[in-house]
Design a protein around this motif. Structure first.
Motif: not given
Length: 290
Positions: A239-261
């Motif tokens: 999991f440490v090097q898995h390509p699907d692992r998130l490497d930055t946090p995401w939050v949901r915006g006013d548009d309802g979608d997730l965005h990196p932050t």
């Protein structure tokens, strides 16, 4: 060698003509190693009960040199051969069993043509893990390591803890997942850390080459595990090097979608959510599971 008692508190003996002290229960091998005197052995593991049966004198290995990624003790045979300048080719004997390339398990390589029947794998499985998954069949030159009915590891009581790998002094049992990284360039470095999977706190040495993790070794001096690991702690580092692992946090915006932050924004958003839930539903509406 001679032993004696200087007084009621001190035990002493002569080793190579030198008077040395020792503790009750200490073996001659342990005393010699404590004093820096080298006695060659391949059947010794400090975690196991004393046992004489390395069979080095009658076993022939296909390979003396194996990749260090094979396991913690995998270099012991090669180190002894080099220390005593024994790469002469004049020693031969019977190979201890045939390899099992037909075993499809993804963790443990069963390369028995490198086996010397030292029994360390059998004993660590029984004495340390209590699994009794592997045993010894036949005697003399026909001795070999096996499972019940000579079957696959997954059909035995094996829990894939990897202890047999880490005690094997020849690489006959080896870490398949680590060896998959043997072509990764660079020197292997070890970093002491704690396994993240549960609350026991097992100490591990993470093996890396450059920026890539290539394997896990249990810490033999780890206070919580003393060289033991479970199947996750030993093998589940993908999991440490898995390509699907998130490497930055995401939050949901006013548009309802997730965005990196950034982390500060993400943590503030999470804290605000907890506060809002507590204000509306009370403190018992929040709990954590680890």
């Amino acid at each position: 060698m001679a032993s004696g008692r200087d007084d009621e508190r001190t035990l002493s003996m002569r080793l190579d003509g030198e008077k040395v002290s020792f503790a009750p229960g200490e073996t001659i091998l342990e005393i010699a190693w404590r004093l820096g005197k080298q006695i060659p052995t391949l059947c010794y593991d400090p975690r196991l009960e004393p046992f004489g049966g390395c069979r080095l004198c009658i076993a022939e290995n296909r390979d003396i040199d194996v990749d260090p990624l094979s396991g913690y003790a995998s270099q012991e045979l090669a180190q002894l051969v080099d220390r005593y300048d024994a790469r002469t080719g004049r020693f031969s004997g019977a190979r201890s069993g045939a390899s099992r390339p037909d075993d499809p398990n993804p963790f443990i390589l069963r390369d028995y043509e490198n086996c010397i029947s030292c029994y360390r794998c059998v004993r660590v499985c029984a004495e340390q893990e209590g699994d009794y998954a592997i045993s010894v069949m036949n005697r003399g030159f026909h001795t070999q390591i096996t499972t019940e009915f000579e079957g696959l590891l997954k059909d035995s009581t094996c829990t894939f803890c990897g202890q047999c790998i880490q005690t094997c002094p020849t690489g006959a049992l080896a870490d398949i997942k680590a060896l998959a990284n043997q072509d990764v360039p660079g020197d292997t470095e070890k970093t002491r850390t704690i396994c993240p999977y549960c609350g026991v706190g097992c100490s591990v040495d993470v093996m890396t080459r450059g920026e890539r993790m290539v394997g896990i070794l249990p810490a033999m001096d780890g206070p919580a595990n003393q060289g033991a690991l479970c199947v996750k702690g030993q093998f589940a580092f993908d999991f440490v090097q898995h390509p699907d692992r998130l490497d930055t946090p995401w939050v949901r915006g006013d548009d309802g979608d997730l965005h990196p932050t950034d982390w500060e924004t993400a943590l503030d958003r999470a804290a605000a959510g907890f506060r809002a839930a507590m204000d509306e539903h009370g403190r018992h509406s929040i709990y954590g599971v680890a």
